[in-house]
Design a protein around this motif. Structure first.
Motif, PDB file in Angstrom:
ATOM      1  N   ARG A  79       0.850  -1.181   0.000  1.00 43.98           N
ATOM      2  CA  ARG A  79       0.000   0.000   0.000  1.00 43.98           C
ATOM      3  C   ARG A  79       0.896   1.244   0.000  1.00 43.98           C
ATOM      4  NH1 ARG A  79      -3.157  -3.380  -1.033  1.00 43.98           N
ATOM      5  NH2 ARG A  79      -5.298  -3.678  -0.273  1.00 43.98           N
ATOM      6  N   THR A  81       1.170   3.915   1.930  1.00 45.35           N
ATOM      7  CA  THR A  81       1.679   4.460   3.190  1.00 45.35           C
ATOM      8  C   THR A  81       1.760   3.362   4.241  1.00 45.35           C
ATOM      9  OG1 THR A  81      -0.476   5.036   4.141  1.00 45.35           O
ATOM     10  CG2 THR A  81       0.549   6.656   2.648  1.00 45.35           C
ATOM     11  N   TRP A  82       2.569   3.636   5.299  1.00 48.66           N
ATOM     12  CA  TRP A  82       2.716   2.665   6.383  1.00 48.66           C
ATOM     13  C   TRP A  82       1.374   2.415   7.052  1.00 48.66           C
ATOM     14  CZ3 TRP A  82       6.836   0.355   5.307  1.00 48.66           C
ATOM     15  CH2 TRP A  82       8.007   1.028   4.939  1.00 48.66           C
ATOM     16  N   ALA A  83       0.586   3.467   7.254  1.00 50.68           N
ATOM     17  CA  ALA A  83      -0.705   3.315   7.921  1.00 50.68           C
ATOM     18  C   ALA A  83      -1.651   2.441   7.107  1.00 50.68           C
ATOM     19  CB  ALA A  83      -1.332   4.682   8.181  1.00 50.68           C
ATOM     20  N   GLU A  84      -1.648   2.618   5.787  1.00 52.37           N
ATOM     21  CA  GLU A  84      -2.552   1.856   4.935  1.00 52.37           C
ATOM     22  C   GLU A  84      -2.182   0.384   4.836  1.00 52.37           C
ATOM     23  OE1 GLU A  84      -4.102   4.333   1.283  1.00 52.37           O
ATOM     24  OE2 GLU A  84      -2.071   5.030   1.764  1.00 52.37           O
ATOM     25  N   ALA A  87      -4.422  -2.459   7.709  1.00 54.52           N
ATOM     26  CA  ALA A  87      -5.730  -3.109   7.554  1.00 54.52           C
ATOM     27  C   ALA A  87      -5.685  -4.344   6.653  1.00 54.52           C
ATOM     28  CB  ALA A  87      -6.760  -2.103   7.053  1.00 54.52           C
TER      29      ALA A  87
END
Length: 345
Positions: A79, A81-84, A87
């Motif tokens: 994904r 970004t790291w945050a994406e 999930a």
């Protein structure tokens, strides 16, 4: 010997494919490989195409595999970004756990040094398995927490390699392929081999993890009783600097070395598909598409590390795993394999 059945999730990646190769040499294992695109069955391996992001598809195809004793989880969804990343990667693992929970004995999770924040910037080295965590998000950590919460009838292990190098095509994180294709194209253009990363990255201390060595360590941890519910750093056992390794790589390709020059490979190699296609024709290479042999974003990532990048591998040795490999030999052997399979001239 008691028959064991491995379910290898992420079977076509550099980690999964080398794990299958290793398991295939062991008489007491049967193997089922899982990936999005499946694979061609062999005498040793049965392949399944599964959409791990679809809980219904995952349950339908994996939930009936009651003969499976060990899950080796090495799947990954990229994904921006790291945050994406959190999930989808946690969801895929959760869907697998839901499917195999009633019958599996052990789940092995492939992680990495992101657990230590190695991707964020300078981190404590050598990193140890009991180092404190860092501010989330980080999917490796969330995945391990999932296993810790669900374990009970089964045990888990978390394997933490450094940069994994091995023979695999179409993999977004294959440093050996980055170097080999970059070197072959540089040579074709009559250029010396320049280190393309940050100036400070040329002299930092690094380590790598050979995919074959990693496979052996992963199976060892999954089948050794005292390794249950433990995490292990797995690396080759030696350290190097690009200042020493880069000239040896250049020598393999019969190239001169020029001073480093920072370049974003994802940008400068973006227009090289016509060159690659011409090289495939001229040298009668295997007909791999340019995107199959391109991992430029990952190369930019690794070559940006202007800080030391290594972990303490002594815990695995204390628990009984003593194998190691010389990193220079690893690189040269992989490049030789690329030539043997006509991936590079």
């Amino acid at each position: 010997m008691e028959q064991k059945v491995a379910l290898v999730i992420g079977a076509n990646g550099v980690i999964g494919s080398n794990l299958i190769d290793h398991l295939s040499t062991l008489e007491d294992w049967r193997i089922i490989g899982v990936s999005r695109r499946g694979g061609e069955d062999t005498s040793n391996v049965r392949y399944l195409a599964v959409d791990l992001l679809d809980p219904v598809d995952t349950k339908a195809k994996l939930g009936s595999l009651t003969e499976v004793t060990h899950v080796f989880y090495a799947a990954y969804q990229d994904r921006p970004t790291w945050a994406e990343l959190v999930a989808p990667n946690v969801e895929m693992l959760a869907n697998v756990v839901d499917a195999v929970d009633p019958f599996v004995q052990h789940i092995s999770l492939m992680q990495g040094y992101k657990v230590y924040g190695a991707h964020l910037g300078p981190f404590k080295t050598p990193a140890r398995e009991d180092d404190p965590g860092h501010m989330p998000p980080e999917f490796n950590v969330s995945q391990q927490q999932l296993l810790e919460q669900r374990a009970g009838k089964w045990t888990w292990s978390a394997i933490r390699p450094s940069v994994v190098c091995g023979f695999a095509l179409g993999n977004p994180m294959n440093l050996a392929m980055v170097i080999a294709i970059y070197a072959a194209m540089s040579k074709e253009l009559g250029l010396p081999l320049r280190f393309p990363g940050k100036p400070g990255a040329y002299g930092t201390l690094l380590e790598m993890t050979d995919a074959g060595l990693l496979a052996k360590a992963t199976v060892w941890a999954a089948t050794t009783e005292k390794c249950a519910n433990q995490a292990f750093n797995i690396n080759n056992g030696d350290l190097f600097r690009w200042t020493g390794m880069w000239p040896k790589i250049a020598a393999f390709f019969d190239m001169d070395v020029a001073p480093p020059l920072q370049m974003q490979l994802d940008v400068v190699m973006a227009d090289k598909e016509p060159l690659w296609n011409e090289m495939v024709r001229r040298y009668d290479l295997a007909s791999h598409a340019y995107k199959e042999v391109s991992s430029w974003r990952f190369g930019d990532f690794v070559f940006s590390w202007d800080y030391d990048f290594f972990a303490d591998g002594s815990k695995a040795r204390r628990f009984g795993f003593h194998e190691f490999i010389d990193t220079e030999r690893m690189f040269l052997d992989i490049f030789t394999d690329f030539r043997r399979h006509k991936v590079i001239p």
